[in-house]
Structure formats: C-alpha cells, structure tokens
Scaffold this active site. Sequence first.
Site, PDB file in Angstrom:
ATOM      1  N   SER A  45      18.849  41.725  28.944  1.00 16.46           N
ATOM      2  CA  SER A  45      19.258  42.909  28.185  1.00 16.46           C
ATOM      3  C   SER A  45      19.497  42.620  26.710  1.00 16.46           C
ATOM      4  O   SER A  45      19.587  43.548  25.906  1.00 16.46           O
ATOM      5  CB  SER A  45      20.522  43.521  28.790  1.00 16.46           C
ATOM      6  N   LYS A  82      26.947  42.181  25.268  1.00 15.28           N
ATOM      7  CA  LYS A  82      26.254  43.217  24.497  1.00 15.28           C
ATOM      8  C   LYS A  82      26.666  43.081  23.028  1.00 15.28           C
ATOM      9  O   LYS A  82      27.494  42.260  22.658  1.00 15.28           O
ATOM     10  CB  LYS A  82      26.621  44.627  24.995  1.00 15.28           C
TER      11      LYS A  82
END
Length: 270
Positions: free
Chosen positions: A84, A157
């Site tokens: 991701s 993230k």
Amino acid sequence: MTTDSTDGRARGDDAHEAAAMPPSYPPRSAPGPERAQQGSVGGRTATSRGGWFRETLTVMVSALILSVLIKTFLAQAFYIPSGSMENTLELGDRVMVNKLAPGPFELDRGDIVVFVDPGDWLGELPPDTRPAWQRTATQVLTWIGLLPQDAGHHLIKRIIGTGGDTVECCDAQGRLMVNGEPIDEPYLKPGTEPSEMEFSVTVPEDHVWLMGDNRSNSADSRAHLGDPGGGSVPVKNIVGRAFVVLWPADRITLLDNPEKTFAHVPEPSP
C-alpha cells in the site's frame, strides 16, 4: 679425665656428624618453588575465568536492558506487510520508527507513520500456524527488540491532514486539496491517481487523515468514511514516525518529509 675426654670426643664427633649431614632442601614442611608457582598460576586462571564470565554476563544483560529501553521509548523496527506504500516502501522492507513522535517531536503533514488499527481496518487476522516454540521465541525476540515487529495490528500510511484540516478530492487537475490548496505529490506510485473517489472531510482535533502512496491499492482513511471519526485516526493510536529503511541493504534510505508538497498549505480556519 678420660670421662671428660670421652665426653669431649663424643661432643666433637656429634658436631662433625651434624656438619657432614646437609640440611634437606627444600624443607619438607614448605612447598617447593614449582608447587608454589603452579598453585599461583592455577589460582590466577580460575580467577580470570570467573572474571571473564561475570564481565560477559554483565555486558549481555546491559545490552538486553538497553535494547528493551530503546525499543520501548526511542525507536523500534517494523516489517512492511503489504504494497500500500509502494514505491516508497515495498513488501518486506524493514523500517525504523521514531517513537518520540508524537511526543517531544510533533507530527507533520507528509510524515509516514506506523499506527495501531483503530478498528477493523485489517479485519480478522489469519491464524498463526507456526509451532508454539517458534511463536514464543519470536515474541520474546520482538519484545527485546532483536526482531522487527511484524504486521499484527499495525499499519503504515502517510499523513495528509492533521487536526482541523479539510482534505478533499479533487481539483480540476485531479489533485488533492488541503484547506483549499491543491498539492502535488511526488511520492505517489507512478501511474496512480491521487484518489479514484471523491470525498471531503474535516479532520477532528487530535486525529490525522492517512493515505497510502499506492492509492489504488490502499484501504486507507477513504475506505472508512462511515467509521467513528470519519476515517481519521486518533493521534494516540500512532506508534511513531518511520524515518529510515533498514533492510534490505540495497534499499537503505532515509524517509524524508516532502516539505515542499505542503509548504503552501494554509493553516485551518479556527
């Protein structure tokens, strides 16, 4: 006279015999030089071995305590379990996380952070099928800090918005906007759009809005708009800021904050 002469001769003979018999050397009651030397060497060897063992044990215990303290309060290694964050981070990378942010150091837009799942972001984790001894050994070594923390309930993230910011998609050129200012994101995976879904959120105080660099393959804050906090993650869930890729060796690099990306973003309206 004879008696005296005999006595005198007897005394003279005894003295002659005493002089003729050399004293025993070394004396039987005292240890010889070789024995004394051997005993001394043996003693020093045993003492040196004991000192070496104590010194080694002290160093090992001190190193373990220092490792635990560093992992608990200063920095910790983590394993990247997904794609991701490509191409900034790749599957299998090991990163070091500064645990003083948040804390003495503030979090900023653009920081890459590791955080604890705020609620069902990861879903149900697959069972660990390894033998019990291997799971236990891994847990102990991870707790000490000799192994990186695996994925578990942690995610990684990038911060796009902090408390009070309004983050939305998108402007006429397809760029994200933060507080009405469009941003250019050089860290995005080539060929990836800033966002394939439209949204507009205001980040609650003490929360952050998080997105992956591989936007088309990242179930980030956008995927949890209906959750408490509207997809934003509480700052208290953040473990720390990733600042370096440690492994593999050919990917060792510092993870700099792209300050230019957010340099022109105004502060949120009160």
